[in-house]
Design a protein around this motif. Sequence first.
Motif, PDB file in Angstrom:
ATOM      1  N   TYR A 151      -9.341   5.571   3.735  1.00 12.31           N
ATOM      2  CA  TYR A 151      -9.858   6.260   2.559  1.00 12.31           C
ATOM      3  C   TYR A 151      -8.884   7.320   2.032  1.00 12.31           C
ATOM      4  N   MET A 152      -8.003   7.810   2.898  1.00 14.21           N
ATOM      5  CA  MET A 152      -7.113   8.909   2.525  1.00 14.21           C
ATOM      6  C   MET A 152      -5.641   8.523   2.522  1.00 14.21           C
ATOM      7  N   ASP A 153      -5.232   7.693   3.471  1.00 14.48           N
ATOM      8  CA  ASP A 153      -3.813   7.379   3.632  1.00 14.48           C
ATOM      9  C   ASP A 153      -3.378   6.208   2.769  1.00 14.48           C
ATOM     10  N   ARG A 154      -2.080   6.122   2.524  1.00 13.93           N
ATOM     11  CA  ARG A 154      -1.510   5.041   1.732  1.00 13.93           C
ATOM     12  C   ARG A 154      -0.241   4.530   2.407  1.00 13.93           C
ATOM     13  N   ALA A 155       0.176   3.336   2.022  1.00 13.43           N
ATOM     14  CA  ALA A 155       1.387   2.747   2.575  1.00 13.43           C
ATOM     15  C   ALA A 155       2.607   3.599   2.213  1.00 13.43           C
ATOM     16  N   VAL A 156       3.546   3.689   3.148  1.00  9.49           N
ATOM     17  CA  VAL A 156       4.765   4.473   2.932  1.00  9.49           C
ATOM     18  C   VAL A 156       5.959   3.516   2.871  1.00  9.49           C
ATOM     19  N   PRO A 157       6.666   3.447   1.747  1.00  3.64           N
ATOM     20  CA  PRO A 157       7.791   2.500   1.611  1.00  3.64           C
ATOM     21  C   PRO A 157       8.999   2.901   2.445  1.00  3.64           C
ATOM     22  N   THR A 158       9.726   1.895   2.919  1.00  5.04           N
ATOM     23  CA  THR A 158      10.962   2.141   3.656  1.00  5.04           C
ATOM     24  C   THR A 158      12.142   2.290   2.720  1.00  5.04           C
ATOM     25  N   GLY A 159      11.973   1.871   1.471  1.00  2.77           N
ATOM     26  CA  GLY A 159      13.063   1.872   0.510  1.00  2.77           C
ATOM     27  C   GLY A 159      13.755   0.526   0.416  1.00  2.77           C
ATOM     28  N   GLU A 160      13.329  -0.428   1.263  1.00  3.21           N
ATOM     29  CA  GLU A 160      13.906  -1.762   1.250  1.00  3.21           C
ATOM     30  C   GLU A 160      12.990  -2.732   0.510  1.00  3.21           C
ATOM     31  N   SER A 161      13.576  -3.767  -0.082  1.00  2.00           N
ATOM     32  CA  SER A 161      12.825  -4.846  -0.725  1.00  2.00           C
ATOM     33  C   SER A 161      13.417  -6.166  -0.261  1.00  2.00           C
ATOM     34  N   GLU A 162      12.540  -7.104   0.119  1.00  2.00           N
ATOM     35  CA  GLU A 162      13.002  -8.370   0.676  1.00  2.00           C
ATOM     36  C   GLU A 162      12.185  -9.532   0.105  1.00  2.00           C
ATOM     37  N   PRO A 163      12.731 -10.778   0.139  1.00  2.00           N
ATOM     38  CA  PRO A 163      11.986 -11.940  -0.357  1.00  2.00           C
ATOM     39  C   PRO A 163      10.792 -12.275   0.527  1.00  2.00           C
ATOM     40  N   ARG A 164       9.818 -12.903  -0.079  1.00  2.00           N
ATOM     41  CA  ARG A 164       8.553 -13.236   0.586  1.00  2.00           C
ATOM     42  C   ARG A 164       8.765 -13.919   1.947  1.00  2.00           C
ATOM     43  N   GLY A 165       9.612 -14.949   1.955  1.00  2.00           N
ATOM     44  CA  GLY A 165       9.794 -15.717   3.182  1.00  2.00           C
ATOM     45  C   GLY A 165      10.286 -14.873   4.338  1.00  2.00           C
ATOM     46  N   LEU A 166      11.240 -13.981   4.077  1.00  2.05           N
ATOM     47  CA  LEU A 166      11.787 -13.133   5.129  1.00  2.05           C
ATOM     48  C   LEU A 166      10.765 -12.098   5.591  1.00  2.05           C
ATOM     49  N   VAL A 167      10.045 -11.523   4.637  1.00  7.32           N
ATOM     50  CA  VAL A 167       9.019 -10.529   4.966  1.00  7.32           C
ATOM     51  C   VAL A 167       7.978 -11.132   5.905  1.00  7.32           C
ATOM     52  N   HIS A 168       7.535 -12.341   5.600  1.00  9.65           N
ATOM     53  CA  HIS A 168       6.538 -12.989   6.444  1.00  9.65           C
ATOM     54  C   HIS A 168       7.129 -13.416   7.785  1.00  9.65           C
ATOM     55  N   LYS A 169       8.341 -13.960   7.761  1.00  7.57           N
ATOM     56  CA  LYS A 169       8.968 -14.432   8.995  1.00  7.57           C
ATOM     57  C   LYS A 169       9.164 -13.303  10.000  1.00  7.57           C
ATOM     58  N   LEU A 170       9.595 -12.148   9.510  1.00  5.56           N
ATOM     59  CA  LEU A 170       9.879 -11.012  10.382  1.00  5.56           C
ATOM     60  C   LEU A 170       8.672 -10.091  10.567  1.00  5.56           C
ATOM     61  N   LYS A 171       7.549 -10.498  10.007  1.00  8.61           N
ATOM     62  CA  LYS A 171       6.286  -9.745  10.153  1.00  8.61           C
ATOM     63  C   LYS A 171       6.409  -8.312   9.637  1.00  8.61           C
ATOM     64  N   MET A 172       7.158  -8.156   8.542  1.00  7.62           N
ATOM     65  CA  MET A 172       7.314  -6.841   7.933  1.00  7.62           C
ATOM     66  C   MET A 172       6.024  -6.444   7.208  1.00  7.62           C
ATOM     67  N   TRP A 173       5.759  -5.164   7.179  1.00 10.17           N
ATOM     68  CA  TRP A 173       4.593  -4.670   6.448  1.00 10.17           C
ATOM     69  C   TRP A 173       4.912  -4.572   4.959  1.00 10.17           C
ATOM     70  N   HIS A 174       3.955  -4.982   4.127  1.00 14.95           N
ATOM     71  CA  HIS A 174       4.128  -4.946   2.676  1.00 14.95           C
ATOM     72  C   HIS A 174       2.760  -4.668   2.057  1.00 14.95           C
ATOM     73  N   ARG A 175       2.631  -4.813   0.740  1.00 12.38           N
ATOM     74  CA  ARG A 175       1.391  -4.419   0.059  1.00 12.38           C
ATOM     75  C   ARG A 175       0.690  -5.616  -0.590  1.00 12.38           C
ATOM     76  N   SER A 176      -0.622  -5.526  -0.655  1.00 12.28           N
ATOM     77  CA  SER A 176      -1.419  -6.570  -1.294  1.00 12.28           C
ATOM     78  C   SER A 176      -2.669  -5.952  -1.908  1.00 12.28           C
ATOM     79  N   VAL A 177      -3.401  -6.778  -2.645  1.00 11.78           N
ATOM     80  CA  VAL A 177      -4.679  -6.352  -3.225  1.00 11.78           C
ATOM     81  C   VAL A 177      -5.748  -7.384  -2.880  1.00 11.78           C
ATOM     82  N   ARG A 178      -6.989  -6.940  -2.892  1.00 12.46           N
ATOM     83  CA  ARG A 178      -8.127  -7.839  -2.708  1.00 12.46           C
ATOM     84  C   ARG A 178      -9.246  -7.395  -3.638  1.00 12.46           C
TER      85      ARG A 178
END
Length: 215
Positions: free
Chosen positions: A40-67
């Motif tokens: 309710y209070m905290d938010r995701a904190v960016p690392t400053g890096e941006s990577e393609p979908r496949g690599l993000v999922h393969k390496l289990k990196m944290w990223h952002r989504s909506v529902r």
Amino acid sequence: PALSPLRSMTSHNPNALAVAQSASEIFDVMHPPTVGFDMYMDRAVPTGESEPRGLVHKLKMWHRSVRVCLVDPDQGMVALQKRSPNKDTFPDMWEIGAAGHIESGDESRPTAVREVAEELGVICVETDLRFLGCVPMEQACLGGCNCFDDVYFLRCDSEATTFALGKAEVTAAGWFCMKELEGRMKKGDPTLVPMTATFQHAFFQELRGQYRCVG
């Protein structure tokens, strides 16, 4: 018995995507959630890096989504969609509402509005969405990915809402009984996308409280 919708109406969706997902998507990488992360209070904190979908999922990196959770509180019903077998996460499984990743440079609410139009053909504006919170969804080891899920509620009339499926991403959609859905989730129904205990508690508590939902 299999989970089955109580109501389901579909039509053509002009907003639908042509493919289940795109390799060209770029996600902003986030730091993993801290111990005691408050949705309710905290938010995701960016690392400053941006990577393609496949690599993000393969390496289990944290990223952002909506529902976007479509709910009919008067009838005690929740909309679910069945994910396409071509999806790279949780193929052929039922999940709550419409969901999608926030691409690098995009914002949460516009992404939420776009996702519900693309996947379910439901048109809304940003002010229609009620923000619940940001839920860390650690699902990479379960067939999904690790993302900070911005969760929104969209109040609908289940008798009047017509779904228009984005067939590259979704193969079915319908309205389901909230009480049955809650019970199946707690038991780990293998046909449902697994949701964290934090999400389940917040989601059903919100339905019962804010919306005075049936059940």
